[in-house]
Structures are given as C-alpha cells and as structure tokens.
Design a protein around this motif. Structure first.
Motif, PDB file in Angstrom:
ATOM      1  N   VAL A 274     -44.911  -6.043  -7.206  1.00 17.65           N
ATOM      2  CA  VAL A 274     -46.066  -6.395  -8.051  1.00 17.65           C
ATOM      3  C   VAL A 274     -46.910  -7.525  -7.443  1.00 17.65           C
ATOM      4  CG1 VAL A 274     -45.019  -5.587 -10.211  1.00 17.65           C
ATOM      5  CG2 VAL A 274     -44.610  -7.940  -9.457  1.00 17.65           C
ATOM      6  N   ALA A 275     -46.741  -7.760  -6.147  1.00 18.24           N
ATOM      7  CA  ALA A 275     -47.433  -8.890  -5.491  1.00 18.24           C
ATOM      8  C   ALA A 275     -48.955  -8.807  -5.672  1.00 18.24           C
ATOM      9  CB  ALA A 275     -47.080  -8.923  -4.013  1.00 18.24           C
ATOM     10  N   VAL A 276     -49.512  -7.607  -5.505  1.00 17.18           N
ATOM     11  CA  VAL A 276     -50.971  -7.469  -5.613  1.00 17.18           C
ATOM     12  C   VAL A 276     -51.417  -7.695  -7.065  1.00 17.18           C
ATOM     13  CG1 VAL A 276     -52.910  -5.877  -5.328  1.00 17.18           C
ATOM     14  CG2 VAL A 276     -51.092  -5.924  -3.631  1.00 17.18           C
ATOM     15  N   LEU A 277     -50.626  -7.193  -8.014  1.00 17.11           N
ATOM     16  CA  LEU A 277     -50.998  -7.367  -9.425  1.00 17.11           C
ATOM     17  C   LEU A 277     -50.982  -8.845  -9.812  1.00 17.11           C
ATOM     18  CD1 LEU A 277     -49.092  -4.403 -11.157  1.00 17.11           C
ATOM     19  CD2 LEU A 277     -51.479  -4.485 -10.406  1.00 17.11           C
ATOM     20  N   LEU A 278     -50.053  -9.603  -9.247  1.00 18.28           N
ATOM     21  CA  LEU A 278     -49.995 -11.043  -9.515  1.00 18.28           C
ATOM     22  C   LEU A 278     -51.266 -11.715  -8.980  1.00 18.28           C
ATOM     23  CD1 LEU A 278     -46.251 -11.771  -8.693  1.00 18.28           C
ATOM     24  CD2 LEU A 278     -47.363 -12.190 -10.904  1.00 18.28           C
ATOM     25  N   GLU A 279     -51.635 -11.357  -7.767  1.00 17.18           N
ATOM     26  CA  GLU A 279     -52.847 -11.948  -7.186  1.00 17.18           C
ATOM     27  C   GLU A 279     -54.094 -11.518  -7.957  1.00 17.18           C
ATOM     28  OE1 GLU A 279     -51.273 -12.364  -2.557  1.00 17.18           O
ATOM     29  OE2 GLU A 279     -53.148 -11.330  -2.945  1.00 17.18           O
TER      30      GLU A 279
END
Ligand code: IPE
Ligand code: IPE
Ligand code: MG
Ligand code: MG
Length: 289
Positions: A274-279
């Motif tokens: 979920v790294a992109v969703l966090l950013e």
C-alpha cells in the motif's frame, strides 16, 4: 513521494495514450456525441488521472489481473468525466483544464448525451466482474445523492451549513467515485471482503480530504493555475471547508486530519502493498492543483 510520482506518470501515459486512440462508434449519425466524449476524455492535458492510478496501483500492489484493472481504470475515468461534464453545466463553468468545458465547446444537449454515454460505458466492467453488484450500486447511489445535494446546497439556509451536511455531499460526489476505483482494484486483485472493506474506508477519508483540499485551492490559487474557475463556491455562499472552519489555515488542519485518517485505514496491510496509497493520502492534501 517517489513511488506515487512514478505510479501517476505510468498511469497518465497509459490512459492518455488509450484515450487518444479510443473509438466508441463508427456511426456517423452519432458523430457529435462521440466527438464530445472524445474531446472530454482528452480535455486539456488530460488531468491527473488519479482514479485510474488508484485502480492500477492496487492491482500492482496486490499482484492482480492487469488487463482487468485497465478496464476498471478506464471505466472510473469515464465516470469521472461524466461527473465533470454535469458539474460544469450545474456550476455554469466555461473552463476546465484551461480548455472550454463540454457544454461551451458543443452545447448543453450534446454535453448531456456525451455524459450519459460515458456513464453507461463506465458501468460496464462493474456489471461484468462484480460478484457483489449491490456494493457497486450502493456507491453509485451515494455518488448520485452527493451530486443532488451539491446542487441543492446552492439554496440552503444558514441552519443547513453544518459539517455533517458538507461531508454528506463530499462523501457522495467525491469519495464514492474514489471508492469505485478502489473496488475495481480490489476485484482485479481478488482481495477478501475484509481487505476490500478497509480499502473502501481509506477511500472514504481520501475523498473527503481530496474535496476539502479542492475547496482550499479554490481560495488560494488562481483560475489560471487551477485550469478552472476559482473562488466561485465561496462567492455563491456555498458551504466549503474554509467557510465552515473560518480560514484556509483551519481548513488545511482539517484536511490533514482526514488524510491521517485515510492512512490509518492501511495500518493492517503490508507497507509495500500500500506504499503508493499512503503517499497518495499525503499528496491529496499537499497538491497545488
Ligand atoms: C476534479 O477532480 C473534481 C473534484 C473531485 C474536485 P480532479 O482534480 O481529479 O480533476 P482532473 O481529472 O485531475 O482534472
Ligand atoms: C467537482 O465538484 C465535481 C464532482 C466531484 C462531481 P466541484 O464543483 O466542487 O469542483 P470543480 O472545481 O468544478 O472541479
Ligand atoms: Mg464545479
Ligand atoms: Mg460543483
């Protein structure tokens, strides 16, 4: 926000290219509607393509079916474009993405037909792949209610100007569409009901944060920078985050809180999935347009 930047660039290039080559029909009788649909899907610089990026990002993060994800990615951008056409008619706006809006470039009747057809196209993959179509219908219903309430809000009296009403509008007109993108990503990745439900909750807060920031930008940025009219909601005495919280600074604090809430919905997931969703949650409240 390196991962998000790369994901947005990848998506934008994919969707922009796909839409440049898109053909809905070769029937000449439908030419003006088809032309208006094409015009709007490629309007200005094509926009940020955030909703397709959400679909593709989930499918990448969870190793989903990329072809299916691309179908959903296109579909949510069709639905987004439909809402923009209708919104610009309702708001009597001439410019979007620094280009004439659909009803200005063509006329209101053509714009309505193009919007209807785009909406219909957008429904297709959900009907094709959704095992729980009621869930999609619920989001669709919320989107519609948000659009209706947004329209009615123009004539609301003072006693209606409450946060809960503003959030009702935003959760419909903005969150529900973001949640459709999330649902498309979850279906393509065969995520469990529990995972889907957490990601949908993330989408709810992300949508609220996104629209709160949109209200803020409308006050702090010029129309030229935004590519669309600025300050109009406030001029019409409409309920917005800055008007409700008294200042742009206070509204930004609220938007930041919504972004934090969105991020906290991702706590139980592996960070790398979920790294992109966090950013994206951070970007949503820091963006300049
Ligand atoms: C604009 O959405 C409509 C709102 C929900 C405020 P975007 O800011 O995603 O618009 P584009 O597609 O990038 O132009
Ligand atoms: C945008 O609404 C359209 C939807 C979310 C349906 P607004 O009227 O608040 O935003 P802009 O400024 O026209 O994009
Ligand atoms: Mg508008
Ligand atoms: Mg509007």
């Amino acid at each position: 926000m390196e991962k998000l930047k790369a994901a947005l660039e990848r998506t934008k290039s994919k969707i922009d290219t796909t839409f440049k080559n898109i053909k809905f029909s070769d029937n000449n009788i439908l030419e003006s509607t088809n032309e208006a649909m094409y015009y709007m899907l490629n309007l200005g610089d094509g926009g940020k393509r955030i909703r397709p990026a959400i679909v593709l990002t989930i499918a990448e993060g969870f190793n989903g079916n990329q072809d299916q994800a691309l179908e959903f990615a296109k579909a949510v951008e069709f639905i987004h474009t439909y809402t923009l056409i209708i919104d610009d008619i309702q708001d009597d706006d001439d410019i979007r993405r620094n280009a004439p809006t659909c009803h200005i470039k063509y006329d209101v009747n053509t714009a309505i037909l193009a919007a209807s057809r785009l909406f219909e196209e957008g429904l297709y993959p959900f009907h094709k792949y959704c095992e729980n179509i009621e869930l999609f219908r619920k989001l669709n219903n919320q989107l519609h209610k948000g659009q209706c309430a947004d329209l009615n809000a123009e004539s609301w009296e003072e006693d209606m100007l409450l946060l809960q009403h503003l959030q009702f509008i935003h959760s419909g007109k903005t969150s529900a569409l973001i949640q459709m993108a999330i649902l498309g990503g979850c279906i393509s990745s065969k995520l469990s009901e529990q995972q889907t439900s957490k990601l949908l909750e993330y989408g709810y807060y992300l949508g609220l944060a996104f629209q709160a920031k949109d209200d803020i930008l409308s006050k702090t940025e010029t129309a030229q920078a935004l590519g669309k009219s600025a300050g109009k909601q406030a001029d019409k005495n409409k309920l917005t985050y800055p008007s409700l919280f008294g200042s742009v600074e206070n509204a930004q604090i609220e938007a930041d809180k919504l972004s934090e809430k969105a991020m906290s919905c991702l706590d139980k997931f592996e960070k790398e999935n979920v790294a992109v969703l966090l950013e994206l949650a951070k970007f949503t409240v820091q963006r300049k347009r």
